[in-house]
Design an enzyme around this catalytic site. Sequence first.
Site: not given
Length: 282
Positions: A152, A228, A261
């Site tokens: 991320s 995600d 995610h």
Amino acid sequence: MTTSAITKVSEQLCFGGKQIRYKHQSAVLHCDMQFSVFLPPQAETARVPALYWLSGLTCTDENFSSKAGAQQFAAKLGIALIIPDTSPRGDDVPDDENAAYDFGLGAGFYVNATQAPFNKHYKMYDYIVSELPELVEAALPLTDKRAISGHSMGGHGALVIGLRNPERYCSISAFSPICNPANSPWGIKAFNGYLGEDRSQWQQYDASLLLRDAKKVAPILVDQGSADNFYPEQLRTASLVEAASLNDVNAEIRLQPGYDHSYYFIASFIGEHLHFHAQYLK
């Protein structure tokens, strides 16, 4: 125990290696910092290469070491894992005035801030590229072979740092990276706060923009989950795919159906990422 400029905080046996947490006084960040290291069993008798892992928003150095399951693969491959924190910390370190999760503490974005009051402490780019490697390579049985990876915000950091320093990193990988922060809500907020409104200063920290013009690029592996909840608006993976195709570089960018995610996603593919890096860390 103190080794050079770093002090051991804790140590556990893990897959025949050692999971260790250290602290030190950072001259770059002007605060005390903690970081985690996994030393594989091979480090008992020889120097080993290292993978630097950069974590995402709200994380510390402990999320990856406790959730990803990377040590089992690193132990077999003989790779050390170096896991820094995600921002400077301490009573004197400024935070977002609203304590938002996506700016300030836990959200350093791996840039060198130029805007007050963040420019004194928030120099995470220099910390990752220079200060931390110098510390660990002087104190621990590491070679000068390095790879970099992250998730991320940390995936953004890994791509940017790897692309800007091809002589320092043999390979680059990322999970769910923020690929085009200059055009994503997270990135726009962070870059305005840390770097100011001059967008020309943002380009040096945008992986999609860097990749388009890069002359020398280390091999890249990126995994993005199709489920995600930050994809595609925040992560803008398509921008990185386009940049890679325009520059015709060695980059594999994979969309993994059904994955989100979370660290469940990372744990599912971290073995493949470590094997990817191992072939270039020899």
